[in-house]
Design an enzyme around this catalytic site. Structure first.
Site, PDB file in Angstrom:
ATOM      1  N   ILE A   2      -7.168   8.181  -0.084  1.00 38.13           N
ATOM      2  CA  ILE A   2      -7.181   6.633  -0.312  1.00 38.13           C
ATOM      3  C   ILE A   2      -8.482   5.874   0.208  1.00 38.13           C
ATOM      4  O   ILE A   2      -8.276   6.133   2.178  1.00 38.13           O
ATOM      5  CB  ILE A   2      -5.891   5.736  -0.291  1.00 38.13           C
ATOM      6  N   SER A   3      -9.601   4.988   0.768  1.00 40.91           N
ATOM      7  CA  SER A   3     -10.077   4.202   1.170  1.00 40.91           C
ATOM      8  C   SER A   3      -9.084   3.959   2.444  1.00 40.91           C
ATOM      9  O   SER A   3      -8.210   3.463   2.056  1.00 40.91           O
ATOM     10  CB  SER A   3     -10.995   3.482   0.828  1.00 40.91           C
ATOM     11  N   SER A   4      -9.705   2.672   3.519  1.00 41.45           N
ATOM     12  CA  SER A   4      -9.086   2.397   4.770  1.00 41.45           C
ATOM     13  C   SER A   4      -8.462   0.955   4.170  1.00 41.45           C
ATOM     14  O   SER A   4      -9.304   0.587   2.815  1.00 41.45           O
ATOM     15  CB  SER A   4      -9.682   2.601   5.752  1.00 41.45           C
ATOM     16  N   ILE A  56     -12.630  -1.080   4.312  1.00 38.08           N
ATOM     17  CA  ILE A  56     -13.272  -0.879   2.897  1.00 38.08           C
ATOM     18  C   ILE A  56     -12.973  -1.367   1.992  1.00 38.08           C
ATOM     19  O   ILE A  56     -13.913  -1.535   0.747  1.00 38.08           O
ATOM     20  CB  ILE A  56     -13.558   0.669   3.302  1.00 38.08           C
ATOM     21  N   ARG A  74       0.795  -1.763  -0.351  1.00 37.95           N
ATOM     22  CA  ARG A  74       0.317  -0.361   0.037  1.00 37.95           C
ATOM     23  C   ARG A  74       0.910   1.342  -0.233  1.00 37.95           C
ATOM     24  O   ARG A  74       0.511   2.170  -0.536  1.00 37.95           O
ATOM     25  CB  ARG A  74      -1.080  -0.279   1.113  1.00 37.95           C
TER      26      ARG A  74
END
Ligand code: SAH
Length: 218
Positions: A66-68, A71, A40
Site C-alpha cells: 500500500i502506498s504511503s 503519495i 487506513r
C-alpha cells in the site's frame, strides 16, 4: 480483518497522519477531508494495523504494498485541483485504499488490479466500509480500460516504463493522469494533462518508489 479494531490509538494516529500530510504540503481541503474520512487500518492485516497511519508503505500480501499516505494524497491533489470529479480510473488497486480515498473525490471510481486475491480482499474491505461507488476489476490495466473511458483522471499506482498513448487517449479534455515512470530506484512521478484538442502537456515531478507494473492476470 477488523474495521473497528484499534480504537483510540487509531484516532490519535489518524490526527497525526493529517498533521504530517499538511506539514508535507498537502493543502487541498477536499483531499484532506477524504484522507480524514477513510480509515487506513481496515485495509491491512491485523498484525500491522498499529502502523497503518505511519508515513510509510506497508505490505498487503502477494509481494505488493500500500502506498504511503503522502503519495496517495499527493496523487489525489494533483488530479483534483480543488473540485470533485465525475469518473476516475485507478490502475493498480492493491488493497483498495487509494480507491476508497478517491470514492470521496469522484462520483465513480473504476480500479483495475491484476491479482485476484487482492481484488477479493479489497472488495470485502470496501463493502465493510459501505463504499459503493468503487468498482474493482480483475484485469491487466497496462493500457487502461477504454470501454468506460473517458475519465476526468487516471492514477497509476505501479511504475510504468513509459506512458502509453492508449492511456492518455482515455482522458477527457482537461483531464489529468499521474503515473510513476521508470524502473527500480530511478522513478519519477509524471503528470500528463490532456488539452482541449487532444494535445497533451507533460510535467516531471518528484522522485518516487513504486512496485513495477506487470502484465497478465493472476
Ligand atoms: N493503490 C494501491 C497500491 C497498490 S501497489 C493501494 O492503495 O493499495 C500497486 C498494485 O498494482 C499492486 O497491487 C499490483 O498487483 C498492481 N498492478 C501491477 N501491474 C498491474 C497491471 N498491469 N494491471 C493492474 N494492476 C497492476
Amino acid at each position: 480483518m477488523s474495521v473497528h479494531g484499534i480504537g483510540m490509538t487509531s484516532q490519535r494516529a489518524r490526527a497525526r497522519m493529517l498533521e504530517n500530510l499538511k506539514a508535507q504540503g498537502i493543502a487541498d481541503p477536499l483531499v484532506l477531508a477524504a484522507m480524514q474520512a477513510i480509515p487506513r487500518h481496515p485495509f491491512l492485516e491485523e498484525s500491522i494495523q498499529q502502523r497503518a497511519y505511519d508515513e510509510t508503505p506497508l505490505p498487503i500480501g502477494q509481494g505488493q504494498t500500500i502506498s504511503s499516505p503522502y503519495i496517495v494524497a499527493r496523487a489525489c491533489e494533483l488530479v483534483c485541483r480543488g473540485h470533485t470529479l465525475e469518473r476516475v480510473l485507478e490502475i493498480g488497486g492493491g488493497c483498495g485504499y487509494q480507491a476508497a480515498v478517491l470514492s470521496r473525490l469522484a462520483r465513480e471510481v473504476l480500479s483495475l488490479e491484476r491479482i485476484a486475491k487482492l481484488v477479493g480482499k479489497a472488495r470485502q474491505t470496501l463493502r465493510e466500509l459501505r463504499i459503493n461507488n468503487v468498482l474493482i476489476k480483475n484485469v491487466d490495466g497496462s493500457f487502461g480500460y477504454p470501454a468506460a473511458a473517458p475519465y476526468d483522471a487516471i492514477i497509476v499506482a505501479a511504475a510504468m516504463p513509459y506512458i502509453p498513448e492508449e492511456l492518455t487517449r482515455q482522458l477527457k479534455p482537461g483531464g489529468r493522469l499521474v503515473a510513476p515512470v521508470g524502473a527500480g530506484d530511478s522513478q519519477r512521478l509524471v503528470m500528463i494533462e490532456a488539452g482541449p484538442e487532444g494535445a497533451c502537456t507533460r510535467q516531471e515531478l518528484e522522485a518516487v518508489k513504486f512496485v513495477p507494473l506487470l502484465s497478465g492476470v493472476t
